[in-house]
Design a protein around this motif. Structure first.
Motif, PDB file in Angstrom:
ATOM      1  N   ALA A  62      -1.929  -5.238  -7.389  1.00 61.08           N
ATOM      2  CA  ALA A  62      -2.377  -3.752  -7.284  1.00 61.08           C
ATOM      3  C   ALA A  62      -2.017  -2.068  -8.311  1.00 61.08           C
ATOM      4  O   ALA A  62      -3.141  -1.978  -8.386  1.00 61.08           O
ATOM      5  N   LEU A  63      -1.157  -2.507  -8.979  1.00 66.15           N
ATOM      6  CA  LEU A  63      -1.046  -1.838 -10.217  1.00 66.15           C
ATOM      7  C   LEU A  63      -1.485  -1.892 -11.726  1.00 66.15           C
ATOM      8  O   LEU A  63      -1.684  -1.288 -12.562  1.00 66.15           O
ATOM      9  N   GLU A  64      -1.938  -3.842 -11.364  1.00 65.16           N
ATOM     10  CA  GLU A  64      -1.263  -3.662 -13.084  1.00 65.16           C
ATOM     11  C   GLU A  64      -3.100  -3.013 -14.019  1.00 65.16           C
ATOM     12  O   GLU A  64      -2.838  -3.320 -15.468  1.00 65.16           O
ATOM     13  N   ASP A 106       0.837  -1.232   0.522  1.00 61.35           N
ATOM     14  CA  ASP A 106       0.088   0.362   0.141  1.00 61.35           C
ATOM     15  C   ASP A 106       0.744   1.468   0.335  1.00 61.35           C
ATOM     16  O   ASP A 106       0.611   2.052  -0.981  1.00 61.35           O
ATOM     17  N   TYR A 107       1.874   1.270   0.607  1.00 63.95           N
ATOM     18  CA  TYR A 107       3.070   2.282   0.819  1.00 63.95           C
ATOM     19  C   TYR A 107       3.723   2.615  -0.777  1.00 63.95           C
ATOM     20  O   TYR A 107       3.223   3.920  -0.824  1.00 63.95           O
ATOM     21  N   ILE A 108       4.256   1.723  -0.686  1.00 60.90           N
ATOM     22  CA  ILE A 108       4.671   1.639  -2.429  1.00 60.90           C
ATOM     23  C   ILE A 108       3.430   2.220  -3.323  1.00 60.90           C
ATOM     24  O   ILE A 108       3.515   3.311  -3.931  1.00 60.90           O
ATOM     25  N   ARG A 162       4.980  -9.661  -6.052  1.00 63.12           N
ATOM     26  CA  ARG A 162       3.582  -9.878  -6.558  1.00 63.12           C
ATOM     27  C   ARG A 162       2.407  -8.998  -6.181  1.00 63.12           C
ATOM     28  O   ARG A 162       1.542  -8.651  -6.637  1.00 63.12           O
ATOM     29  N   ARG A 163       2.009  -8.579  -4.741  1.00 62.28           N
ATOM     30  CA  ARG A 163       1.270  -7.460  -4.539  1.00 62.28           C
ATOM     31  C   ARG A 163       1.019  -6.952  -5.560  1.00 62.28           C
ATOM     32  O   ARG A 163       0.484  -6.427  -5.505  1.00 62.28           O
ATOM     33  N   LEU A 200      -1.581 -12.634 -12.662  1.00 60.33           N
ATOM     34  CA  LEU A 200      -0.937 -11.450 -12.818  1.00 60.33           C
ATOM     35  C   LEU A 200      -1.899 -11.768 -14.122  1.00 60.33           C
ATOM     36  O   LEU A 200      -2.112 -12.822 -14.797  1.00 60.33           O
ATOM     37  N   THR A 201      -2.244 -10.872 -13.968  1.00 66.70           N
ATOM     38  CA  THR A 201      -3.401 -11.057 -15.876  1.00 66.70           C
ATOM     39  C   THR A 201      -3.042  -9.851 -16.972  1.00 66.70           C
ATOM     40  O   THR A 201      -3.214  -9.997 -17.868  1.00 66.70           O
ATOM     41  N   ASN A 202      -2.281  -9.007 -16.385  1.00 62.70           N
ATOM     42  CA  ASN A 202      -2.147  -7.792 -17.044  1.00 62.70           C
ATOM     43  C   ASN A 202      -0.651  -7.223 -17.098  1.00 62.70           C
ATOM     44  O   ASN A 202      -0.673  -6.318 -17.552  1.00 62.70           O
ATOM     45  N   THR A 203       0.385  -8.178 -16.259  1.00 57.48           N
ATOM     46  CA  THR A 203       1.121  -7.701 -16.007  1.00 57.48           C
ATOM     47  C   THR A 203       2.495  -8.402 -17.453  1.00 57.48           C
ATOM     48  O   THR A 203       2.322  -9.743 -16.850  1.00 57.48           O
ATOM     49  N   LEU A 204       3.030  -7.901 -17.223  1.00 59.10           N
ATOM     50  CA  LEU A 204       4.224  -8.927 -18.061  1.00 59.10           C
ATOM     51  C   LEU A 204       5.491  -9.668 -18.012  1.00 59.10           C
ATOM     52  O   LEU A 204       5.982  -8.749 -17.018  1.00 59.10           O
TER      53      LEU A 204
END
Lengths: 457, 486
Positions: free
Chosen positions: A249-251, A130-132, A244-245, A273-277
């Motif tokens: 959270a970002l993808e 969450d911090y990042i 991974r988290r 992960l679905t949207n991450t390369l």
């Protein structure tokens, strides 16, 4: 207070270190005797080697008269069992468990007193993530810390050329943006704290901590420095728990690339992960970085388990043209060494996550604790109780409160309203008060100030 | 040899089971008081049953556990023997019919192709028509699956058989712990939807015989009809609409229907990876083709074009093969597009034919993966369908299947060309046969049928149907030397 810590991993040892200095009796249990020896060499505490979920081990560790159990081993299951045992066999008053698996966290009834009897569960990886995420959302900030369920935020930012405030007195803020309420809580100039006054002049390179309603962060940031373009592309090195988290959270909002060394781990990540390369390779491989256009990356996060690797890959990324680089660094010695140089932000996971634990450990009504500047300073959210008679703060104007030097009241959250702390603001019962403490040594005094006198009961 | 005898033992049992299915046409003959047809069917039933019992008894010492190899052998054995026995009533009742044509007809029925060599369907005895449609229905979900469901003695080998007969690349998702339970549930769902279809068609104005027959062929996606003019005979939008709905149901995975019924929720359909693309492709094509036909001036109004385009496109795309108009008269783009859809839209585990939507998805995603691989050589990019990682083994087996599928189409088309057929007829005949669709274009178009083919050409089409229904591997594996090696 007698505290029993299960697990001498990163979380366990940092908590122990932080609590020992606050005059508590600490016992640490871990299966690995070598880790315990290291800890005992450094700190004044008792250690015990053994399986933390066995009643005999717990008894030996003195659970019978323990005030607080912190179950922070690597294993969720061990932590849950330990809390259950502590509650049903030994009546330990407070039980805190570290729980990582979201499968557990999604079912709150698991933790209630009919089941595993966990008073508070914390997930350090999630706190760090969450911090990042906040840092990526506000790429100009060095730190974004939330108070009162996210209503108010404390933001650290380095003043740079191009910010309207730079070279001016703090008073200028109010005339320049009359509609935005904010308060500068502290300024660090060349690592030395300055108590901000209305006539303090902001210089380039100053590290400024300001408090504002979360919605206003961006407009205040604009005063301090030229704004970057918003973050679009993020590159993460290390697909462990945090990587991974973070990717998860970002993808959906950013273009995320994740570099992981282990092929098996890559395949597992790619499944989740679905949207991450997902890229299989070495985070310190400059060819791979070039191939993946590190020069277009807005935020680069090195989040492996290895400090040296993180530093090297962050340096390489910065040199390759990444706009902002963040490196995860466990050893506190490295943090000071690296931050402020080529690496924009050196993240110490222990410092980020310790606050949430400290909030439970501290007495009084501490809702949130954020550790700042590598543990030297703290920002606290305290709840004011009682009335003018029983409390030393309620019913008084801020200027009347006998705060020790080095502590400033930054803001007050009353209901949904965020009120900036001015000299004549009146504190009411149940206000959440955000206090900025430059020196950790006086935290106790501040807490004592907020304690309600016995007459209240 | 021992292996073959074990299989013949099980085959005997399956034939006895198959002979039970003569009960429906027998009852029909009774209702229609058609004594000679009744006796013909009774004779056929007795022949099948007694031969089955004979095979079973003679090989009883070779009774054994069915292994994977037994499974393939048994499935192929059953799928060649069943049409042969099913020809008996046709040959007895219709004296002019050759064995070649009769075998084509029953194979077409059981593989749910729905191509016919018979003319004058309207005048056939009711029992014969019902028999043809019942074959469609039985072949739809698979006679072996039915056998696994009702014959507990197939035992552990049942799973192998189930896998060998069920279409689709991923067959390990058992709905229930026991394979017999799974098979039984699938058949119950199948039966239930068929009854719903029957009642709807009766309500829409068909007589009982037609309603039963058409519900059988619609749910099996076979496409047999009791009329030479197929569904065009009724000229009823209501009937066409009902058939469209049930064909679309039948083209979905029956396991999904089962789970949706068990969970009583539609969300199951949303998580099925095939349902959405199938519906989008079919509905999009309907609207597009209708527009194309209207634009070309084939139909005077868009709504008329939409009605005819929808029914015929859904019918061909789902591999049923009904026709309401002679769509071969449409500009060639439309019918060829429909034939292309036949090959792709059916879900695995449905009663449709072709390469199945799931394999199409795998192929499309594999192509996408290759692009990613070129742009990001270091990328780990597993194939995911519905959020689940698909292992490379499955991707390879799909690629292998596609290769064999196209090779089979090319080879068989060439064989038909050699035999003297024109290209469009040959190509579409093979395409329609291997996809278990039914009508092609040219001489095998919707207005005519496969009667004009020579015996040789008929056998080639029969082979293509069997290849398509058993998804090529199951049939061709018998022709590999490794299969027979110990």
């Amino acid at each position: 207070m007698k505290i029993l810590i299960l697990g001498a991993g990163q979380v366990g040892s940092t908590v122990a270190e932080s609590l020992v200095s606050e005059a508590n009796d600490i016992t640490v249990v871990d299966a690995d005797a070598a880790k315990l020896r290291l800890l005992q060499d450094r700190l004044d505490l008792r250690t015990l080697a053994g399986n933390a979920s066995h009643p005999s081990v717990l008894e030996q560790a003195g659970i019978a008269d323990t005030d607080m159990l912190l179950a922070v081993t690597q294993s969720d299951e061990v932590n849950l069992v330990a809390c259950k045992l502590a509650a049903s066999l030994y009546n330990t008053p407070t039980r805190i468990a570290r729980i990582r698996a979201s499968d557990f966290l999604e079912r709150e009834e698991i933790f209630n007193k009919d089941n595993f009897c966990v008073d508070f569960s914390i997930c350090p990886e999630q706190i760090l993530t969450d911090y990042i995420v906040k840092l990526i959302e506000f790429p100009e900030a060095l730190q974004v810390l939330e108070f009162a369920d996210g209503k108010a935020s404390l933001v650290a930012v380095r003043a740079f050329e191009g910010g309207p405030l730079v070279g001016k007195q703090l008073n200028f803020l109010r005339t320049h943006m009359p509609q935005v309420e904010t308060r500068v809580a502290a300024i660090f100039r060349k690592d030395r704290p300055i108590i901000p006054q209305g006539d303090t002049v902001v210089e380039e390179g100053d590290e400024i901590f300001f408090i504002a309603a979360t919605a206003n962060i961006r407009s205040v940031l604009q005063e301090m420095r030229r704004m970057d373009r918003p973050t679009k592309r993020v590159m993460i090195v290390g697909g462990g728990n945090i990587g991974r988290r973070l990717a998860q959270a970002l993808e959906h909002d950013y273009h995320v690339k994740l570099i992981e060394f282990n092929r098996k781990a890559c395949e597992k990540l790619a499944g989740e992960l679905t949207n991450t390369l997902i890229l299989n390779g070495d985070g310190t491989d400059e060819k791979l970085m070039q191939q993946e256009h590190v020069e277009d990356i807005d935020v680069f996060c090195a989040l492996t388990n290895d400090d040296e690797n993180n530093i090297m890959s962050a340096l390489l990324a910065k040199q390759g043209g990444a706009r902002k680089v963040i490196s995860l660094i466990n050893r506190s010695a490295y943090v000071g060494l690296v931050q402020g140089g080529k690496i924009d932000i050196a993240l110490s996971p222990a410092q980020v996550t310790i606050g949430s634990l400290l909030a439970y450990v501290r007495q009084g009504d501490v809702a949130v604790v954020h550790s700042l500047r590598r543990g030297a300073a703290e920002a606290l959210e305290l709840i004011a109780h009682g009335d003018r008679k029983s409390s030393q703060v309620v019913g008084r104007r801020i200027e009347e409160v006998a705060l020790p030097t080095g502590a400033t009241i930054g803001a007050i959250v009353r209901g949904d309203e965020v009120i900036m702390g001015h000299r004549d603001t009146l504190i009411q019962a149940d206000d959440h008060i955000i206090v900025f403490v430059i020196n950790k040594a006086i935290v106790r005094k501040v807490e004592k100030l907020f304690r309600v006198n016995l007459g209240f009961f | 040899m021992r292996r073959a005898l074990t299989v013949i033992h099980a085959l005997g049992l399956l034939l006895v089971l198959f002979s039970m299915t003569y009960v429906l046409p027998l009852a029909t003959a009774l209702i229609y008081a058609d004594q000679s047809v009744f006796l013909d069917f009774l004779l056929a039933m007795v022949c099948t049953a007694s031969l089955g019992v004979l095979m079973w008894l003679l090989t009883r010492h070779f009774k054994g556990e069915l292994s994977i190899r037994h499974g393939y052998l048994l499935v192929v054995g059953m799928w060649t023997a069943m049409p042969a026995f099913a020809t008996l009533p046709l040959l007895l009742v219709l004296p002019g019919l050759s064995f070649t044509d009769a075998y084509f007809e029953t194979m077409s029925g059981l593989t749910t192709t729905g191509a016919t060599v018979l003319v004058g369907l309207d005048n056939l005895p009711a029992a014969i028509n019902l028999w043809r449609h019942e074959l469609n229905w039985l072949g739809g979900l698979g006679i072996i699956v039915l056998a696994v469901a009702v014959l507990p003695l197939l035992g552990i080998g049942g799973r192998q058989l189930f896998k060998a007969e069920t279409p689709g690349p991923m067959k390990d998702s058992a709905l229930t712990p026991r394979i017999a339970e799974t098979a039984r549930n699938l058949w119950l769902v199948y039966l239930g939807i068929t009854f719903a279809c029957m009642a709807s068609l009766k309500w829409a104005g068909m007589n009982w015989l037609d309603a039963v027959c058409h519900s059988f062929s619609a749910m099996g996606l076979g496409g047999f009809s009791t009329h030479d003019a197929s569904v065009g005979y009724y000229n009823s939008p209501r009937i066409e609409f009902i058939l469209i709905i049930f064909m679309l149901l039948a083209v979905m995975n029956f396991a999904t229907h089962f789970m949706a019924l068990r969970a009583r929720s539609f969300s199951v359909y949303r998580s099925d990876p095939e349902v959405f693309p199938t519906l989008v492709v079919i509905l999009g094509s309907c609207v597009g083709i209708a527009f194309y036909l209207w634009w070309q001036g084939i139909y005077s109004s868009y709504w008329l074009a939409l009605r005819h385009a929808s029914f015929n496109l859904v019918s061909i795309a789902t591999s049923s093969g009904y026709a309401s108009v002679d769509y071969a008269q449409w500009p060639i783009f439309a019918p060829l597009w429909m034939m292309l859809l036949t090959a792709t839209v059916a879900s695995a585990g449905s009663t449709g034919g072709g390469i199945k939507m799931i394999r199409t998805l795998v192929l499309v995603k594999q192509a996408g993966r290759e692009f990613i691989k070129l742009l990001h050589p270091a990328a780990t990019n597993p194939m995911k369908i519905a959020g689940q990682v698909v292992s490379n083994n499955i991707v390879f087996s799909v690629l292998g299947f596609i290769f064999l599928y196209f090779m089979a189409i090319a080879t068989l088309t060439f064989v038909l060309l050699i035999s003297g057929m024109d290209f469009i007829s040959a190509f579409t005949a093979i395409l329609a046969s291997i996809n278990n669709c039914g009508p092609g274009l040219g001489v095998v178009g919707p207005a005519s049928n496969y009667q004009g083919l020579t015996d040789f050409q008929t056998w080639i089409c029969t082979l293509a149907m069997l290849l398509g229904r058993l998804e090529i591997f199951t049939l061709l594996i018998l022709f590999t030397p490794q299969f027979w090696r110990r």
